[in-house]
Design an enzyme around this catalytic site. Structure first.
Site, PDB file in Angstrom:
ATOM      1  N   TYR A  83       0.865  -1.186   0.000  1.00 14.99           N
ATOM      2  CA  TYR A  83       0.000   0.000   0.000  1.00 14.99           C
ATOM      3  C   TYR A  83       0.898   1.231   0.000  1.00 14.99           C
ATOM      4  CZ  TYR A  83      -4.059   2.876   1.250  1.00 14.99           C
ATOM      5  OH  TYR A  83      -5.069   3.805   1.263  1.00 14.99           O
ATOM      6  N   TYR A 103       0.662   5.223   7.433  1.00 22.34           N
ATOM      7  CA  TYR A 103       1.566   4.583   6.481  1.00 22.34           C
ATOM      8  C   TYR A 103       2.921   4.299   7.137  1.00 22.34           C
ATOM      9  CZ  TYR A 103       4.596   3.971   2.429  1.00 22.34           C
ATOM     10  OH  TYR A 103       5.517   3.475   1.535  1.00 22.34           O
TER      11      TYR A 103
END
Length: 755
Positions: free
Chosen positions: A520, A584
């Site tokens: 991702y 993230y």
């Protein structure tokens, strides 16, 4: 044809592995360039134990005149060799002592000084008296090659550019070698001469026959002089006495005072075999030269011959037939990616075994540049920082063993070869190696016999996740170029978050390594898709690492500079504590911990701010495209990063994987800049007007996820990638080449020993 010496010693029972230390001290004008100062060996005694760990029986080792006695024997400083030579002896490694290595001696002499031979002989005698137990010597390394660089090409001191200076430098070095051995043998009558030089061969079009034949005669000249083979019947007698300006008496002195080598030391590179072509317009301009009034192309044979030459084995047989003396390959090295360094060494080792099987007394293969070498791509005329690693890589300060060291230990001990990348062919035999339209010849393909050393016929691939991503596609492209077997996996072929899917892919493809280049990547979206981000970036790598443990596979995964909070105020190194600001970064930080806790042998690469020539969506490409089109482009002036050129990242990562490196490594192009500064540097490299660049605050960029103000990366392990300016220059060249349908040149040797 000069007859070879008829007395042939018995072939030694087995091929030995030797090592060599790049120790050149060459002079350019009034500046000396010292390899040992740059590779650190001058200050590291513990390297001796590193060398011994490789299983080498002997080492070409320097006791250099310029370093030991630059101002005369009376003021010589023996402290350095006093420590090192006995240490080698105690560890069972025989030193082959070199006195001059591509050098011209101290400042008070030179290769065209008539007194040079006597002065070197005086020094050689002092060395022998100091170390009477030393048996093997190379007083002058590569006298013919050094004479060419110093007397004909004008590259090194005294910068001659004519045949007379070339011959004078050659005769001076050969006479110095003979007088040095005379002085050494006055102390130790058993002392042996290992005389090295480049084992070259030249081919060409029929129109180039005269020069081709001349070069093929000239390549033997140093050894011929030492063996007393040069008289009025020698093919080059007329050249020596007319163009070379040598007198009959000085040439016949060599005949009457022969000093044949006890071992002919042949050095062989991918550039040693040359192709001369009378049609220079067919070739790149930098491969074209004028010699004896004939403008022609002079190019290394792998770059032009449609069928590769057989390599070194036939040249070893030529040497054996000419001299009948024991032979050692005294330099085996190539400037290439890691797998091709391994393939080159193995090919030469097999060629030496083949020549032995045909009756030639080949004693050893010497792995050259144990600590690597600096700036040979410019013939060490400048300190540009270009480094070629060898069995050890010194860029981190302390030498780090590479996969070449592992191969050496396997060859020296007779263990099975373990590195799966040996199953491919080197760049010098691959279809994409050409720089011009291939020339058809009758030469035979080499009998490499690499695959016969592996029990399995299956070529193990690298499995790469992230088929559609920037990094995954870059790995595919570069693995293809480097001839590394690979398979890029789609999510349908392997879902990294599903253990059963991972297991099925491993069973199907039977890899030796897995590279996790997917995941991702949408930093802002991760704030609202935290579960998905954590699954792909944390769970997936964990599952992969556990599978790699079960199947004994190498595993490499990628992390980010966003694992840091940016408050350090200077670049982060590998051991700095992580503290991510967003989802993230947290997903990557947790992945690092879980992967390395599960498998300490795994390799985790932290990197930052990608740019490259193969995708249109990276920052540098977008900035240049907009600004070149006259459109405005915004970039943050208060966010500092370390830009990373994707081809460099992939190449270095693959080398580390092949080296079996582990733990966290920081890989970037080693500079801290703001995004705005990066845009300006890119414009400067591309010749684009930066007038449309709008430098704004990070806040104005509208990011959802918090980002660190300064997430620049450095390394406490080693800075392995080129500078940012160098990367930007190559990025611009690659984009231009792609626009014209041209791919980048394959990695390979610089014009190391061009004619």
């Amino acid at each position: 044809m000069i007859p070879h010496i008829t007395s042939q010693p018995e072939i030694s029972p087995e091929l030995a592995l030797w090592g060599g230390l790049e120790c050149t001290v060459n002079r350019v004008r009034d500046e000396y360039f010292s390899q040992m100062d740059r590779n650190g060996h001058a200050e590291r005694l513990q390297d001796i134990e590193r060398f011994a760990s490789l299983g080498i029986k002997a080492i070409r080792y320097p006791v250099l005149w310029e370093r030991t006695a630059p101002d005369g024997i009376e003021s010589a400083d023996w402290s350095w060799p006093d420590e090192r030579l006995p240490a080698l002896q105690q560890l069972g490694v025989t030193p082959i002592v070199g006195l001059i290595h591509h050098g011209s001696g101290p400042r008070h002499t030179s290769l065209v000084d008539p007194a040079f031979p006597d002065k070197l002989a005086e020094y050689a005698g002092a060395v022998a008296r100091r170390y009477p137990w030393v048996e093997y010597y190379t007083p002058v390394n590569e006298p013919l090659t050094t004479a060419r660089f110093s007397g004909l090409a004008g590259v090194w001191y005294p910068h001659g550019s004519d045949e007379a200076t070339f011959i004078r430098a050659l005769l001076t070095q050969c006479r110095a070698t003979m007088l040095a051995m005379r002085a050494i043998r006055a102390v130790n009558p058993q002392a042996k001469l290992v005389q090295t030089d480049d084992l070259s061969k030249t081919y060409g079009t029929p129109e180039m026959e005269e020069i081709t034949s001349f070069f093929n005669d000239r390549r033997w000249l140093g050894w011929d002089l030492l063996c007393g083979k040069v008289d009025q019947q020698h093919n080059l007698w007329g050249f020596l006495t007319t163009e070379g300006g040598a007198t009959e008496d000085e040439l016949l002195w060599f005949r009457d005072n022969p000093c044949p080598p006890d071992v002919i030391g042949v050095n062989y590179y991918a550039t040693s075999e040359r192709w001369l072509d009378h049609r220079p317009e067919r070739y790149p301009e930098n491969r074209c030269h004028t010699y004896r009034g004939i403008h022609h192309a002079d190019i290394e044979t792998p770059r032009v011959l449609a069928t590769p030459t057989p390599g070194i084995a036939p040249l070893l047989m030529e040497t054996w037939e000419r001299y009948g003396l024991p032979i050692a390959i005294t330099e085996a090295h190539i400037d290439a990616n890691r797998e091709d360094q391994l393939r080159w060494l193995l090919e030469i080792w097999n060629a030496a075994q083949k020549a032995r099987g045909q009756g030639a007394d080949v004693r050893a293969v010497t792995v050259w540049a144990l600590l690597g070498s600096f700036d040979w791509n410019c013939l060490v005329t400048e300190c540009r920082g270009y480094y070629e690693p060898g069995p050890f890589d010194v860029r981190g300060g302390e030498p780090r063993p590479t996969a070449v060291a592992t191969l050496m230990r396997e060859l020296s001990s007779g263990r099975p070869l373990s590195n799966p990348v040996l199953q491919g062919e080197g760049w010098w035999r691959r279809p994409g190696r050409f720089l011009a339209k291939p020339v058809a010849t009758r030469t035979a393909v080499a009998d490499i016999a690499v695959r016969g050393q592996f029990k399995s016929a299956h070529v193990q691939p690298i499995l790469i996740t992230g088929a559609t991503g920037t990094l995954g596609s870059a790995f595919a492209r570069i693995c293809e170029k480097r001839n590394l077997a690979y398979h890029v996996l789609t999510r349908q072929e392997m879902d990294i978050t599903d253990p059963a899917s991972v297991e099925a892919a491993i069973q199907r493809f039977k890899p030796w390594a897995i590279i996790n280049a997917g995941g991702y990547v949408r930093v802002d979206d991760a704030e609202r898709e935290a579960e998905r981000c954590m699954r792909e970036n944390t769970l997936g790598p964990t599952i992969l690492s556990l599978a790699c443990i079960r199947h004994n596979l190498r595993f490499m995964t990628f992390s980010t500079d966003l694992v840091f909070d940016g408050t350090k105020g200077q670049p982060y190194v590998e051991s700095d504590p992580v503290n991510p600001l967003g989802v993230y970064g947290r997903s990557k930080a947790e992945a690092e911990q879980r992967v390395l806790d599960a498998d300490p042998q795994a390799l985790v690469i932290r990197t930052s701010a990608f740019f490259g020539p193969w995708d249109q969506h990276n920052f540098v490409t977008l900035a240049l495209n907009n600004l070149e089109a006259g459109l405005p482009f915004q970039a943050a002036r208060d966010m500092v990063v370390s830009p990373t050129y994707v081809p460099d990242l992939v190449n270095v990562s693959l080398d580390l994987l092949i080296d079996r490196e582990r733990g966290v490594w920081h890989l970037t192009n080693a500079e801290s800049v703001s995004w705005a500064e990066l845009a300006k540097r890119a414009c400067a490299a591309a010749g684009v007007d930066p007038g449309g660049l709008e430098e704004v605050s990070a806040e104005a960029c509208g990011h959802v996820a918090r980002r660190p103000e300064n997430s620049a990366l450095s390394s406490e392990r080693a800075l392995l990638m080129p500078s940012l300016d160098d990367a930007l220059k190559r990025y611009v060249e690659a984009v231009q080449e792609r626009a014209h349908g041209v791919e980048e040149e394959l990695p390979g040797e610089a014009a190391h020993y061009a004619s």
